[in-house]
Scaffold this active site. Structure first.
Site, mmCIF file in Angstrom:
data_model
loop_
_atom_site.group_PDB
_atom_site.id
_atom_site.type_symbol
_atom_site.label_atom_id
_atom_site.label_comp_id
_atom_site.label_asym_id
_atom_site.label_seq_id
_atom_site.Cartn_x
_atom_site.Cartn_y
_atom_site.Cartn_z
ATOM 1 N N SER A 167 48.589 -3.666 -18.816
ATOM 2 C CA SER A 167 47.561 -2.640 -18.905
ATOM 3 C C SER A 167 46.436 -3.076 -19.842
ATOM 4 O O SER A 167 45.252 -2.965 -19.512
ATOM 5 C CB SER A 167 48.192 -1.342 -19.414
ATOM 6 O OG SER A 167 47.225 -0.338 -19.506
ATOM 7 N N ASN A 190 38.450 3.918 -17.454
ATOM 8 C CA ASN A 190 39.435 4.426 -18.410
ATOM 9 C C ASN A 190 38.837 5.628 -19.128
ATOM 10 O O ASN A 190 37.762 5.538 -19.714
ATOM 11 C CB ASN A 190 39.813 3.346 -19.430
ATOM 12 C CG ASN A 190 40.850 3.853 -20.427
ATOM 13 O OD1 ASN A 190 40.539 4.674 -21.282
ATOM 14 N ND2 ASN A 190 42.075 3.376 -20.302
ATOM 15 N N SER A 213 45.006 4.757 -16.744
ATOM 16 C CA SER A 213 45.508 5.320 -17.988
ATOM 17 C C SER A 213 46.307 4.216 -18.660
ATOM 18 O O SER A 213 47.170 3.595 -18.024
ATOM 19 C CB SER A 213 46.364 6.557 -17.715
ATOM 20 O OG SER A 213 46.479 7.297 -18.912
ATOM 21 N N GLU A 214 46.022 3.952 -19.931
ATOM 22 C CA GLU A 214 46.502 2.717 -20.560
ATOM 23 C C GLU A 214 48.017 2.669 -20.768
ATOM 24 O O GLU A 214 48.560 1.627 -21.094
ATOM 25 C CB GLU A 214 45.758 2.446 -21.872
ATOM 26 C CG GLU A 214 45.950 3.486 -22.963
ATOM 27 C CD GLU A 214 44.889 4.575 -22.930
ATOM 28 O OE1 GLU A 214 44.287 4.800 -21.859
ATOM 29 O OE2 GLU A 214 44.683 5.213 -23.986
ATOM 30 N N ASN A 215 48.691 3.795 -20.569
ATOM 31 C CA ASN A 215 50.155 3.731 -20.653
ATOM 32 C C ASN A 215 50.765 3.121 -19.389
ATOM 33 O O ASN A 215 51.973 2.886 -19.345
ATOM 34 C CB ASN A 215 50.749 5.124 -20.916
ATOM 35 C CG ASN A 215 50.357 6.133 -19.865
ATOM 36 O OD1 ASN A 215 49.210 6.223 -19.474
ATOM 37 N ND2 ASN A 215 51.322 6.885 -19.390
#
Lengths: 233, 218
Positions: free
Chosen positions: B88, B23, B46-48
């Site tokens: 996520s 990340n 990507s944390e979205n």
């Protein structure tokens, strides 16, 4: 088949009143319920509490509600792209509860799935955990975070059918599935509403049981916040 | 000579190993992707809601439904997947992500990190940073050694509101590579041409220097 379709955004927002708490899907401007937001602006619903990861930009998304001072309180993880937001927050007009992004998602999911609260390590030892119950599990500290309670969840999906089954697209999925069924009423707007039977049941992301109302959205702008490209070779 | 932002990213890229899920935070961490060796397999999260994030799209091929956590338009590589926010952060909290690289305003000698708020001045929110630092076991901080006023960002104790406690393992700055140990910041490498004295001068927290400190190889 239990039919969830309503004719338009006006019918979809029936029962919406001042001082209610709303969940709104989306990350930045990606996957936001554009039609529901426009209708809230049009009806001038006031003193709203919004649970939404971000607060839009000055002239789009939740920024449209902020501009008209319709929002009393924002519950978000990141609010950096909105100057009007910052002004209202620093002047005290707007109440803000900043919550770690994963905790925000977990509190929506907990509400959807009937957990009163969850333990998370996020925010332990920071101001986020002030006045919250903490507990140690196997030598690590966790913070007790309660499930959200909301009156309406406004969700945007890519495709949906008459039974309220939903499919999301790309990173427009984000918080949308986690908010389905997490409020008293879940209202979904879709880019493409199809008859029951057209979507493959194997490919459904959210089953219709979590949805009360679904409608065919229109006039999607789908604005891009940061257009980044590389030149064609 | 002290490194620039790309130099910091280039050094950090050497910590990215074959088979890692990584990340990357916003800023210098984003640049790391440009320097990862192309003979290893790595997937960027990507944390979205994407694993297998690719480079920016070609002009005209931008998709409003495909962005990264910095809200920039991106592409998805073969083998990529999309998922919701709870999933996520489940990957992150559940320690399935091998390496987290993020920026910071301050790091303390005990591994505390502050990077989300300057009271009265800047309140943008923590985004996913608190979740990332609370769960990841391998956290590299990418930052300049001092702030714009020339003050050290490696402190005895953070002065800004914390993002997480005792969580940072490695710091790569324009001057040095350091590990956070129980005794303080342990100097591992120097940037090319930077002396131990310069690093000592720029470090407010406890700096441990043991033996000869090698220069970074980029």
């Amino acid at each position: 088949m239990i039919r969830k379709t309503v004719n338009n955004v006006q019918e979809a927002l029936e029962g919406v009143e001042d001082s209610m708490t709303f969940m709104l899907g989306g990350f930045g401007l990606c996957g936001i319920p554009e039609n529901a937001i426009s209708e809230l602006v049009k009806r001038n619903i006031k003193d709203i509490t919004c649970i939404s990861n971000n607060a839009g930009v000055d002239d789009f998304g939740l920024g449209l509600l902020l501009k008209k001072n319709q929002i009393k309180k924002m519950v978000s993880s990141y609010v950096g792209e909105n100057a009007e937001f910052e002004r209202q927050m620093l002047s005290g007009e707007l109440e803000v509860e900043l919550t770690p992004q994963g905790t925000l998602a977990a509190k929506c999911l907990a509400a959807q799935q009937g957990f009163p609260a969850i333990y998370t390590p996020a925010g332990y030892g920071t101001e986020v955990s002030l006045n919250k119950e903490t507990r140690k599990f196997e030598d690590k500290m966790y913070v007790l975070e309660e499930a959200y309670k909301a009156d309406f969840a406004f969700v945007k999906a890519w495709k949906g059918d008459e039974a309220g089954n939903l499919i999301f697209k790309g990173t427009a999925r984000n918080f949308n599935p986690n908010m389905c069924g997490a409020a008293k009423v879940t209202v979904v707007e879709v880019e493409e509403l199809v008859p029951a039977g057209e979507l493959d049941p194997n490919q459904i992301h959210i089953p219709g049981i979590f949805v009360q109302r679904i409608f065919q959205g229109k006039d999607y702008e789908k604005r891009i916040e940061q257009r980044t490209v590389r030149p064609k070779k | 000579m002290a490194l620039d932002k790309n130099g910091i990213a280039q050094r950090i890229a050497k910590e990215v190993k074959d088979g890692y899920y990584v990340n990357l935070g916003i800023g210098i961490p984003t640049l790391v992707a440009n320097f990862v060796r192309d003979d290893i397999e790595v997937e960027f999260q990507s944390e979205n809601g994407i694993l297998g994030m690719g480079p920016f799209p070609f002009e005209g091929e931008e998709d409003a439904d495909l962005i990264n956590a910095g809200k920039q338009t991106i592409t998805a590589l073969p083998g990529a997947s999309f998922f919701d926010s709870a999933t996520s952060f489940g990957m992150i909290r559940g320690k399935h992500v091998d390496l987290t690289i993020l920026g910071a305003m301050e790091v303390a000698e005990n591994g505390d990190i502050a990077n989300w708020k300057i009271p009265g001045k800047m309140v943008k929110g923590m985004g996913g940073a608190m979740d990332l630092v609370a769960s990841a076991e391998n956290i590299i901080v990418a930052m300049m050694h001092t702030n714009k006023a020339g003050k050290s960002k490696l402190l005895k104790k953070c002065s800004l509101p914390l993002t997480g406690v005792g969580c940072v393992t490695t710091i790569v700055t324009n001057l040095a590579v350091l590990n956070v140990t129980e005794e303080g910041f342990k100097l591992i490498e120097r940037a090319p041409g930077v002396s131990v004295e310069e690093i000592e001068k720029a470090t407010e927290g406890k700096l441990i220097v043991e033996g000869e400190i090698p220069e970074m190889k980029l």
